[in-house]
Design a protein around this motif. Structure first.
Motif: not given
Length: 307
Positions: A259-275
């Motif tokens: 995000i900081s370097h390219y100014r393009q959208p990026s997402f961190t996706i956490e897939i599961a319930p908290y385990i």
């Protein structure tokens, strides 16, 4: 035709290599496999190309060793999209074949193959077993391990606010050690160099615990609004909650740097319930897959959003 990817089992580095070649053999006009670097222990870091279009989209998994379920998830999605293109299926009114003629998805399913191998098979696979045991608090159970095989957290390695990363133990550890310099580890350096070699329009980094989506990192107001709009679509699609990182997030992550370097959208996706500090139990897989099946499609639809 039988599926190649069998995701609901312990999915190893060796299985990844085998399945990658099998997918390329079955879909030779759609899939290519590229080695973009090697881990500390000389395992290949694979980037798998799906599609032939000019707009590049990146999806990565298993930065953290215990989060290896993100690898078969990405492989499963890749096979689904390739099969859909071959059989002229449509997703939500869009023909998949046409989408793959316009876009090129790059899947990096296992950023940390050494760490995954340690979690799954134990320290006997490596020469420096005494160091690994010490860094793991002298436990022979490595299922909580996040780092690479040198005890460095690969998602704290990217060159954005690295000096200010919080909760760093200052030495090799099963989790959170940022390393001695940014990009000191061959795995994170391989991802960094690969991204530099491509014009990536939008990206998602898959992690495993919390059913959360991180979407913002010190962004300008206009860019943050565009990213939030996509994040809201992802949240509606997956059922995951959006996380606002605050005004002073820690930094060092792949999404932060992109995000900081390219100014393009990026997402961190956490897939599961908290385990907690454990691999995600396989009985969650079907729910995870259904929640994330259309994420690559949604990224493709939104690939032209930018600052």
């Amino acid at each position: 035709m039988d599926k190649i990817i069998c995701p609901k089992k312990q999915y190893t580095y060796e299985q990844l290599c085998q399945d990658s070649l099998a997918l390329m053999d079955r879909y030779p006009t759609l899939i290519r496999v590229k080695t973009i670097g090697y881990s500390v222990d000389q395992r290949k870091i694979l980037a798998i190309q799906l599609g032939t279009g000019i707009d590049n989209i990146l999806l990565s998994g298993a930065h953290h060793a215990r989060e290896w379920l993100t690898t078969p998830l990405l492989m499963d999605m890749m096979e689904t999209y390739a099969h859909a293109a071959e059989t002229r299926q449509s997703f939500r009114g869009f023909e998949v074949k046409t989408m793959l003629e316009q876009c090129c998805f790059w899947f990096i399913p296992m950023v940390n193959p050494d760490g995954v191998t340690l979690v799954q098979l134990g320290a006997s696979q490596f020469e420096h077993q005494e160091d690994l045991l010490r860094w793991n608090n002298y436990s022979e159970d490595f299922t909580a391990w996040k780092a690479n095989i040198r005890g460095v957290d690969l998602n704290r390695q990217y060159p954005v606010d690295w000096e200010a990363i919080k909760s760093d133990p200052g030495e090799p550890s099963l989790a959170n050690f940022k390393g001695v310099t940014p990009l000191s580890e061959p795995e994170s350096k391989a991802i960094y160099q690969f991204i530099q070699s491509k014009k990536i329009k939008i990206a998602a980094a898959y992690h495993s615990s919390g059913e959360e989506i991180f979407w913002k990192y010190k962004s300008s107001a206009a860019f943050a609004i565009k990213s939030e709009q996509i994040a809201m679509q992802l949240a509606e699609l997956t059922g995951y909650k959006l996380i606002y990182p605050g005004d002073d997030p820690s930094g060092g992550g792949l999404t932060d740097w992109f995000i900081s370097h390219y100014r393009q959208p990026s997402f961190t996706i956490e897939i599961a319930p908290y385990i907690g500090p454990n691999p995600v139990p396989l009985h969650h897989y079907d729910q995870i897959y259904q929640a994330n099946k259309y994420v690559p499609f949604l990224l493709a639809v939104n690939r032209d959003a930018q600052d």
